[in-house]
Motif scaffolding. Sequence first.
Motif, mmCIF file in Angstrom:
data_model
loop_
_atom_site.group_PDB
_atom_site.id
_atom_site.type_symbol
_atom_site.label_atom_id
_atom_site.label_comp_id
_atom_site.label_asym_id
_atom_site.label_seq_id
_atom_site.Cartn_x
_atom_site.Cartn_y
_atom_site.Cartn_z
ATOM 1 N N GLY A 35 -7.114 20.576 6.463
ATOM 2 C CA GLY A 35 -7.884 19.451 6.989
ATOM 3 C C GLY A 35 -8.539 18.629 5.900
ATOM 4 N N ALA A 36 -9.107 19.305 4.910
ATOM 5 C CA ALA A 36 -9.750 18.593 3.801
ATOM 6 C C ALA A 36 -8.724 17.789 3.009
ATOM 7 N N SER A 37 -7.539 18.337 2.820
ATOM 8 C CA SER A 37 -6.490 17.627 2.085
ATOM 9 C C SER A 37 -6.076 16.355 2.817
ATOM 10 N N TRP A 38 -5.856 16.482 4.125
ATOM 11 C CA TRP A 38 -5.477 15.305 4.914
ATOM 12 C C TRP A 38 -6.598 14.273 4.940
ATOM 13 N N MET A 39 -7.831 14.726 5.079
ATOM 14 C CA MET A 39 -8.957 13.782 5.124
ATOM 15 C C MET A 39 -9.108 13.037 3.801
ATOM 16 N N THR A 40 -8.964 13.739 2.682
ATOM 17 C CA THR A 40 -9.093 13.052 1.402
ATOM 18 C C THR A 40 -7.948 12.071 1.186
ATOM 19 N N LEU A 41 -6.746 12.407 1.662
ATOM 20 C CA LEU A 41 -5.627 11.475 1.561
ATOM 21 C C LEU A 41 -5.910 10.221 2.380
ATOM 22 N N ILE A 42 -6.367 10.407 3.603
ATOM 23 C CA ILE A 42 -6.676 9.264 4.469
ATOM 24 C C ILE A 42 -7.814 8.439 3.891
ATOM 25 N N ILE A 43 -8.858 9.114 3.412
ATOM 26 C CA ILE A 43 -10.002 8.402 2.828
ATOM 27 C C ILE A 43 -9.578 7.622 1.580
ATOM 28 N N GLY A 44 -8.814 8.244 0.693
ATOM 29 C CA GLY A 44 -8.373 7.578 -0.529
ATOM 30 C C GLY A 44 -7.507 6.362 -0.247
ATOM 31 N N MET A 45 -6.500 6.538 0.624
ATOM 32 C CA MET A 45 -5.610 5.425 0.937
ATOM 33 C C MET A 45 -6.330 4.316 1.700
ATOM 34 N N THR A 46 -7.139 4.698 2.670
ATOM 35 C CA THR A 46 -7.843 3.707 3.487
ATOM 36 C C THR A 46 -8.847 2.915 2.654
ATOM 37 N N SER A 47 -9.611 3.610 1.832
ATOM 38 C CA SER A 47 -10.599 2.896 1.021
ATOM 39 C C SER A 47 -9.915 1.964 0.025
ATOM 40 N N TYR A 48 -8.820 2.396 -0.563
ATOM 41 C CA TYR A 48 -8.056 1.551 -1.480
ATOM 42 C C TYR A 48 -7.566 0.296 -0.751
ATOM 43 N N CYS A 49 -7.002 0.478 0.442
ATOM 44 C CA CYS A 49 -6.473 -0.656 1.208
ATOM 45 C C CYS A 49 -7.590 -1.573 1.711
ATOM 46 N N ILE A 50 -8.718 -1.015 2.114
ATOM 47 C CA ILE A 50 -9.860 -1.848 2.520
ATOM 48 C C ILE A 50 -10.367 -2.651 1.328
ATOM 49 N N GLY A 51 -10.414 -2.023 0.168
ATOM 50 C CA GLY A 51 -10.810 -2.729 -1.049
ATOM 51 C C GLY A 51 -9.871 -3.883 -1.357
ATOM 52 N N LEU A 52 -8.557 -3.660 -1.165
ATOM 53 C CA LEU A 52 -7.595 -4.745 -1.372
ATOM 54 C C LEU A 52 -7.809 -5.875 -0.368
ATOM 55 N N TYR A 53 -8.010 -5.496 0.880
ATOM 56 C CA TYR A 53 -8.188 -6.492 1.931
ATOM 57 C C TYR A 53 -9.420 -7.356 1.670
ATOM 58 N N ASN A 54 -10.497 -6.745 1.221
ATOM 59 C CA ASN A 54 -11.753 -7.464 1.003
ATOM 60 C C ASN A 54 -11.846 -8.158 -0.353
ATOM 61 N N SER A 55 -10.899 -7.908 -1.228
ATOM 62 C CA SER A 55 -10.978 -8.509 -2.562
ATOM 63 C C SER A 55 -10.597 -9.991 -2.513
ATOM 64 N N ALA A 56 -11.010 -10.695 -3.539
ATOM 65 C CA ALA A 56 -10.740 -12.129 -3.625
ATOM 66 C C ALA A 56 -9.456 -12.404 -4.415
ATOM 67 N N MET A 57 -8.567 -11.431 -4.469
ATOM 68 C CA MET A 57 -7.317 -11.589 -5.221
ATOM 69 C C MET A 57 -6.328 -12.437 -4.440
ATOM 70 N N ALA A 58 -5.377 -12.998 -5.179
ATOM 71 C CA ALA A 58 -4.256 -13.690 -4.544
ATOM 72 C C ALA A 58 -3.353 -12.647 -3.879
ATOM 73 N N TYR A 59 -2.545 -13.102 -2.936
ATOM 74 C CA TYR A 59 -1.680 -12.174 -2.203
ATOM 75 C C TYR A 59 -0.687 -11.456 -3.122
ATOM 76 N N ASN A 60 -0.222 -12.128 -4.159
ATOM 77 C CA ASN A 60 0.717 -11.456 -5.064
ATOM 78 C C ASN A 60 0.032 -10.326 -5.824
ATOM 79 N N GLU A 61 -1.252 -10.480 -6.160
ATOM 80 C CA GLU A 61 -1.991 -9.396 -6.816
ATOM 81 C C GLU A 61 -2.224 -8.238 -5.855
#
Length: 157
Positions: A35-61
């Motif tokens: 459970g901890a392994s799956w949760m950390t995978l979900i947390i890591g991927m989700t936080s990374y993707c949320i960070g990308l979504y909220n960033s002011a980068m261009a779509y290619n970046e």
Amino acid sequence: MEPLKSNELNSNLESKNAKLNNGNNSLKPSAAFVGASWMTLIIGMTSYCIGLYNSAMAYNEKGYYFTILLFGLFSVISVQKSVRDRLEGIPVTDLYYSISWFSTITSIVLLIIGLWNANMLLSEKGFFGMSFVLGLFSALAVQKNTRDLKQFELANI
């Protein structure tokens, strides 16, 4: 300090370890670790993707960083599988083994280069680096648990 052992001696030890690991002594990973392994995978991927979504980068970046995440996750799973296969005596070609390690190192280097040259705050760079590493490490743990559970099921059938 003990002197280094020769490659022949190391391969003999690996063979003995493979025979021991292929026995019916498969240990089932605990539910808490799975459970901890799956949760950390979900947390890591989700936080990374949320960070990308909220960033002011261009779509290619954003596409570059997302592709690096997927490339890194796949490559660490490939490394874990090839290392484990070798320890268990399952043949893995040197080419595949080398490509797995090369792709893992490449994904990390590409992220570092991208973050080094990015026009972001240092805290944002650190966030992307840490969530990337969390995702890679937890992908290894999830792959290990998946394989251990399968071996446990096969040993107890």
